[in-house]
Design a protein around this motif. Structure first.
Motif, PDB file in Angstrom:
ATOM      1  N   VAL A  36       0.829  -1.216   0.000  1.00  0.00           N
ATOM      2  CA  VAL A  36       0.000   0.000   0.000  1.00  0.00           C
ATOM      3  C   VAL A  36       0.863   1.266   0.000  1.00  0.00           C
ATOM      4  O   VAL A  36       0.363   2.354  -0.259  1.00  0.00           O
ATOM      5  CB  VAL A  36      -0.977   0.077   1.213  1.00  0.00           C
ATOM      6  N   HIS A  37       2.144   1.107   0.293  1.00  0.00           N
ATOM      7  CA  HIS A  37       3.026   2.281   0.378  1.00  0.00           C
ATOM      8  C   HIS A  37       3.612   2.656  -0.979  1.00  0.00           C
ATOM      9  O   HIS A  37       3.692   1.814  -1.874  1.00  0.00           O
ATOM     10  CB  HIS A  37       4.154   2.007   1.374  1.00  0.00           C
ATOM     11  N   GLU A  75      -5.254  -4.032   2.005  1.00  0.00           N
ATOM     12  CA  GLU A  75      -4.441  -5.166   2.460  1.00  0.00           C
ATOM     13  C   GLU A  75      -5.284  -6.431   2.636  1.00  0.00           C
ATOM     14  O   GLU A  75      -4.830  -7.524   2.331  1.00  0.00           O
ATOM     15  CB  GLU A  75      -3.713  -4.777   3.744  1.00  0.00           C
ATOM     16  N   ARG A  91       2.892  -7.461   0.876  1.00  0.00           N
ATOM     17  CA  ARG A  91       3.516  -6.929   2.096  1.00  0.00           C
ATOM     18  C   ARG A  91       2.395  -6.194   2.824  1.00  0.00           C
ATOM     19  O   ARG A  91       1.838  -5.251   2.298  1.00  0.00           O
ATOM     20  CB  ARG A  91       4.671  -5.993   1.719  1.00  0.00           C
ATOM     21  N   TYR A  93       0.439  -5.002   6.783  1.00  0.00           N
ATOM     22  CA  TYR A  93       0.594  -4.734   8.218  1.00  0.00           C
ATOM     23  C   TYR A  93      -0.052  -5.874   8.987  1.00  0.00           C
ATOM     24  O   TYR A  93      -1.195  -6.249   8.728  1.00  0.00           O
ATOM     25  CB  TYR A  93      -0.088  -3.399   8.551  1.00  0.00           C
ATOM     26  N   SER A 148       7.831  -1.792  11.658  1.00  0.00           N
ATOM     27  CA  SER A 148       6.773  -0.789  11.495  1.00  0.00           C
ATOM     28  C   SER A 148       6.838   0.246  12.618  1.00  0.00           C
ATOM     29  O   SER A 148       5.940   1.058  12.770  1.00  0.00           O
ATOM     30  CB  SER A 148       5.405  -1.467  11.469  1.00  0.00           C
ATOM     31  N   ARG A 151       3.233   2.800  16.951  1.00  0.00           N
ATOM     32  CA  ARG A 151       2.157   3.698  16.525  1.00  0.00           C
ATOM     33  C   ARG A 151       1.785   4.655  17.649  1.00  0.00           C
ATOM     34  O   ARG A 151       1.805   4.283  18.825  1.00  0.00           O
ATOM     35  CB  ARG A 151       0.941   2.876  16.076  1.00  0.00           C
ATOM     36  N   ARG A 172      -9.691   6.558  13.289  1.00  0.00           N
ATOM     37  CA  ARG A 172      -9.591   5.504  12.274  1.00  0.00           C
ATOM     38  C   ARG A 172      -8.649   4.409  12.767  1.00  0.00           C
ATOM     39  O   ARG A 172      -7.586   4.691  13.313  1.00  0.00           O
ATOM     40  CB  ARG A 172      -9.057   6.084  10.954  1.00  0.00           C
ATOM     41  N   PRO A 174      -7.178   0.204  11.607  1.00  0.00           N
ATOM     42  CA  PRO A 174      -7.237  -0.870  10.610  1.00  0.00           C
ATOM     43  C   PRO A 174      -8.396  -1.808  10.950  1.00  0.00           C
ATOM     44  O   PRO A 174      -8.818  -1.894  12.109  1.00  0.00           O
ATOM     45  CB  PRO A 174      -5.905  -1.606  10.772  1.00  0.00           C
ATOM     46  N   PHE A 195      -6.938   2.020   4.638  1.00  0.00           N
ATOM     47  CA  PHE A 195      -5.774   2.902   4.719  1.00  0.00           C
ATOM     48  C   PHE A 195      -5.833   4.029   3.679  1.00  0.00           C
ATOM     49  O   PHE A 195      -5.574   5.188   3.994  1.00  0.00           O
ATOM     50  CB  PHE A 195      -4.530   2.031   4.512  1.00  0.00           C
ATOM     51  N   ASN A 212      -0.714   5.887  13.806  1.00  0.00           N
ATOM     52  CA  ASN A 212       0.243   5.199  12.935  1.00  0.00           C
ATOM     53  C   ASN A 212       1.658   5.577  13.368  1.00  0.00           C
ATOM     54  O   ASN A 212       1.843   6.230  14.389  1.00  0.00           O
ATOM     55  CB  ASN A 212      -0.005   5.546  11.466  1.00  0.00           C
ATOM     56  N   ASN A 213       2.644   5.164  12.554  1.00  0.00           N
ATOM     57  CA  ASN A 213       4.036   5.506  12.859  1.00  0.00           C
ATOM     58  C   ASN A 213       4.432   6.801  12.131  1.00  0.00           C
ATOM     59  O   ASN A 213       3.712   7.280  11.256  1.00  0.00           O
ATOM     60  CB  ASN A 213       4.939   4.329  12.480  1.00  0.00           C
ATOM     61  N   THR A 216       4.641   6.637   8.117  1.00  0.00           N
ATOM     62  CA  THR A 216       3.361   6.650   7.400  1.00  0.00           C
ATOM     63  C   THR A 216       2.675   8.008   7.522  1.00  0.00           C
ATOM     64  O   THR A 216       2.128   8.536   6.551  1.00  0.00           O
ATOM     65  CB  THR A 216       2.445   5.540   7.947  1.00  0.00           C
ATOM     66  N   GLU A 239       5.417  -5.496  10.330  1.00  0.00           N
ATOM     67  CA  GLU A 239       4.834  -5.756   9.008  1.00  0.00           C
ATOM     68  C   GLU A 239       5.115  -7.220   8.655  1.00  0.00           C
ATOM     69  O   GLU A 239       6.036  -7.820   9.202  1.00  0.00           O
ATOM     70  CB  GLU A 239       5.511  -4.880   7.940  1.00  0.00           C
TER      71      GLU A 239
HETATM   72  C1  BDP Z   1       1.104   1.300   8.167  1.00  0.00           C
HETATM   73  C2  BDP Z   1       1.446  -0.024   7.540  1.00  0.00           C
HETATM   74  C3  BDP Z   1       0.493  -0.316   6.419  1.00  0.00           C
HETATM   75  C4  BDP Z   1      -0.935  -0.277   6.911  1.00  0.00           C
HETATM   76  C5  BDP Z   1      -1.200   1.010   7.614  1.00  0.00           C
HETATM   77  C6  BDP Z   1      -2.601   1.057   8.218  1.00  0.00           C
HETATM   78  O1  BDP Z   1       2.765   0.003   7.041  1.00  0.00           O
HETATM   79  O2  BDP Z   1       0.817  -1.556   5.879  1.00  0.00           O
HETATM   80  O3  BDP Z   1      -1.829  -0.411   5.858  1.00  0.00           O
HETATM   81  O4  BDP Z   1      -0.239   1.256   8.623  1.00  0.00           O
HETATM   82  O5  BDP Z   1      -2.769   1.619   9.276  1.00  0.00           O
HETATM   83  O6  BDP Z   1       1.976   1.550   9.242  1.00  0.00           O
HETATM   84  O7  BDP Z   1      -3.540   0.541   7.599  1.00  0.00           O
END
Ligand code: BDP
Length: 328
Positions: A36-37, A75, A91, A93, A148, A151, A172, A174, A195, A212-213, A216, A239
């Motif tokens: 997704v990145h 994902e 790939r 999360y 990863s 968060r 929000r 996942p 995402f 998140n981190n 991202t 991840e």
């Molecule tokens: C990011 C992950 C990604 C996730 C995303 C999420 O790298 O794979 O899709 O968070 O929150 O840190 O959905």
């Protein structure tokens, strides 16, 4: 083999026209990999490195084709596409797939890891080695864990110090039970959305916050619409690099060994890129004027304790959490 029904059934593939390319690639020993990145994100760069190494070692007999930026769907979608061999490597999360793979749940529970070093040692050690093979129960081969970071919370309204500041915030998460329960336990209103929709969600105030981190937060430009970063470090789930088991099993044993070896070697490559990216992302965000505060992590830890205990009523989860705690 990629069946026509599966290809037609996947709207994302049909929409991008990538279905045709994927169908062609199977015969040509092209391994398709999705993320997704965007293309310069550490996870994508690590998989690109892996593909180049494999292409070199096989004198071009096997090569990788990358589909970054979520071109082939969310994902949850891509994990299923890989299970049914519509694509080869996803790939994802771990937080997003742990409903389907219960052995990964202990890694996604809040405050499971002490720090990044602890997370890396757990993933590299016997706990990681026990969890990776469990993906095979549902059509996937677990190739590696990638970093990863941790968060934290960010939102468009105000600094968050304690869970009391989360009240009524639509956050929000996942699409995974652990995340929904975690954020609800913190007093927020957990809102699972894909995402790819988080930026617009924040911009249009469909949601107030996300978590998140640093990497991202920066690469998605979400920091432009959520101006408060509150360091909670609540989840250190890694991840996962997953491959279609059907595709993997169809390769020669030498090719299978090569893929496993290069996936393993890509981990330190990813981690070096990750360390850099995390530092520059944080700096970029702070330079752009995002308000930073250290949250009261003890208060957050206490808030999620009952939820964590509920998950640990499962003996297997409890045993793994205890092994992680005891791990150096
Ligand atoms: C990011 C992950 C990604 C996730 C995303 C999420 O790298 O794979 O899709 O968070 O929150 O840190 O959905």
């Amino acid at each position: 083999m990629i069946s026509r029904r599966l290809l037609l059934g996947t709207g994302a593939l049909a929409a991008t026209g990538a279905g045709f390319a994927l169908a062609q690639s199977a015969a040509e020993q092209v391994i398709t990999a999705v993320d997704v990145h965007p293309r310069d994100y550490p996870t994508v760069e690590a998989v690109r490195w892996m593909g180049q190494e494999i292409e070199r070692e096989t004198a071009g007999r096997i090569s990788f084709r990358l589909y970054p930026s979520g071109q082939l769907g969310s994902e949850t979608d891509t994990v299923n596409l890989a299970r049914f061999q519509v694509l080869d490597i996803a790939r994802v999360y771990l937080g997003a797939v742990n409903n389907m793979f219960p052995a990964t749940q202990p890694l996604a529970l809040p405050y499971t890891f002490r720090d990044e070093g602890h997370m890396r040692r757990v993933c590299d050690g016997d706990i990681g080695r026990d969890i990776l093979p469990t993906f095979e129960r549902r059509g996937l081969v677990g190739l590696a864990f990638y970093d990863s970071g941790f968060r934290s919370m960010y939102n468009a309204r105000h600094p968050i110090h304690t869970p009391a500041d989360m009240r009524d915030l639509k956050v929000r998460v996942p699409r995974a039970d652990i995340f929904i329960e975690m954020l609800d336990a913190m007093g927020a209103n957990a809102t699972p959305i894909p995402f790819g929709e988080v930026f617009t969600g924040l911009q249009t105030h469909l949601i107030d916050a996300a978590e998140n981190n640093w990497a991202t937060f920066q690469s998605t430009r979400q920091y432009e619409v959520a101006r408060y970063w509150s360091q909670t470090d609540h989840c250190g789930a890694p991840e996962a690099l997953l491959m279609s088991k059907a595709r993997f099993d169809g390769l020669s044993s030498a090719d299978r060994d090569l893929i496993r070896a290069k996936a393993r070697e890509s981990v330190p490559i990813m981690r070096a890129l990750w360390d850099q990216k995390q530092a520059t992302a944080r700096q970029t965000v702070l330079d752009a004027g995002v308000h930073f505060n250290q949250a009261d992590t003890e208060a957050f830890r206490r808030a999620v304790e009952p939820m964590k205990r509920r998950w640990m009523a499962d003996d297997a989860i409890a045993a793994t959490v205890r092994r992680i705690d005891a791990h150096a």
